[in-house]
Design an enzyme around this catalytic site. Structure first.
Site, PDB file in Angstrom:
ATOM      1  N   LYS A 262      35.353  44.766  53.178  1.00  0.00           N
ATOM      2  CA  LYS A 262      34.913  45.875  52.326  1.00  0.00           C
ATOM      3  C   LYS A 262      34.124  46.946  53.082  1.00  0.00           C
ATOM      4  O   LYS A 262      34.148  48.112  52.685  1.00  0.00           O
ATOM      5  CB  LYS A 262      34.078  45.337  51.156  1.00  0.00           C
ATOM      6  CG  LYS A 262      34.895  44.523  50.163  1.00  0.00           C
ATOM      7  CD  LYS A 262      34.082  44.138  48.949  1.00  0.00           C
ATOM      8  CE  LYS A 262      34.948  43.379  47.946  1.00  0.00           C
ATOM      9  NZ  LYS A 262      34.241  43.137  46.664  1.00  0.00           N
TER      10      LYS A 262
ATOM     11  N   ASP B 206      34.073  48.337  42.281  1.00  0.00           N
ATOM     12  CA  ASP B 206      33.220  47.166  42.072  1.00  0.00           C
ATOM     13  C   ASP B 206      31.974  47.480  41.249  1.00  0.00           C
ATOM     14  O   ASP B 206      31.566  46.686  40.399  1.00  0.00           O
ATOM     15  CB  ASP B 206      32.786  46.574  43.413  1.00  0.00           C
ATOM     16  CG  ASP B 206      33.798  45.596  43.995  1.00  0.00           C
ATOM     17  OD1 ASP B 206      34.641  45.101  43.227  1.00  0.00           O
ATOM     18  OD2 ASP B 206      33.742  45.335  45.199  1.00  0.00           O
TER      19      ASP B 206
END
Length: 270
Positions: free
Chosen positions: A68, A105
């Site tokens: 990420k 997210d």
């Protein structure tokens, strides 16, 4: 759209439920496209993006551990995510073939607890990786008063708090859990194949919420301990489905049918 596809990448990746989620929505909407898991190791990440950028059928990918943060080096950061969240979980290719990173997210994390008034409250967070960055971004926007961040490396945790301009303290993982209204696990601890996360939840007040981002297994040791104390819990599927819904519309141009969420959850846990 018959050859169109999107993917989720990570290392490991076999545990991912994203293909089932996106596949469920594609079938419900009658969209002729695919979504699959693809194992990408850190040393092949650059090659992956180069290959997919050249594939006109590739609509983009979701990103899970451990990519990420590293993925930011391979895409355009038009939203300034390197400076804000510091991590991405979704990559798209625009009409000019340029790869763009974004992050779903933070919104996915916050949706299940959006009814809480966290303004001025102290919350506790476990972990200091990419998922924790998205959580901190959301907590900052919720105007929390302070964050107690528990991590193997408190120095890294302290730097992370400072980067979000959040008050609080950084503590080692074995520190006692503080008496807070919200405890979030944003680390891989407790996930299948990872070290367990065994915490003493006695300090939490009776109205506290325990939120575990891990979803394999769905009933983690942390959530089991919280339910044994009759605390409210949020499991990892809530965030997973929430962030996936945003990415799905970006990939395939249609909003997923969220009125089937109960059916989807049943399929995911069966």
């Amino acid at each position: 759209m018959s050859n169109a596809y999107a993917e989720v990448i990570g290392d490991p990746i076999a545990h991912s439920k994203s293909p089932m989620i996106h596949g469920f929505w594609l079938e419900k909407l009658g969209i002729d496209a695919a979504y699959r898991a693809h194992h990408v190791t850190p040393d092949t990440l650059a090659d992956y993006f180069a290959q997919r950028q050249a594939d006109p059928n590739w609509r983009g990918c979701n990103i899970t551990l451990p990519h990420k943060e590293a993925a930011l080096d391979h895409v355009e950061d038009r939203g300034g995510l390197r400076q804000s969240i510091g991590a991405i979980n979704t990559v798209l290719r625009d009409e000019d073939g340029i790869l763009i990173g974004t992050n779903t997210d933070a919104a996915g994390f916050y949706t299940p607890i959006s009814g809480l008034d966290l303004a001025g409250e102290t919350v506790a967070l476990i972990g200091a990786g990419g998922a924790a960055r998205a959580v901190l971004f959301a907590l900052k926007r919720a105007d929390v008063g302070a964050v107690v961040l528990l991590n193997r490396t408190p120095l890294k945790a302290a730097a992370l708090l400072a980067s979000f301009d959040l008050k609080g303290e950084a503590l080692p993982l074995d520190a006692p859990v503080p008496a807070v209204p919200l405890l979030v696990n944003a680390s891989p601890l407790g996930m299948a194949g990872q070290e367990p996360l065994a915490l003493d939840l006695d300090p939490l007040p009776n109205d506290a919420i325990v939120y575990d981002l891990v979803y394999v297994p769905l009933e983690t040791e942390l959530l089991a301990a919280a339910r044994a104390r009759d605390l409210d819990t949020v499991d990892g599927l809530d965030m997973l489905i929430g962030q996936a819904a945003i990415a799905f519309e970006l990939f395939f141009g249609k909003a997923p049918p969220r009125d089937h969420d109960d059916e989807l959850r049943e399929a995911l846990i069966s």
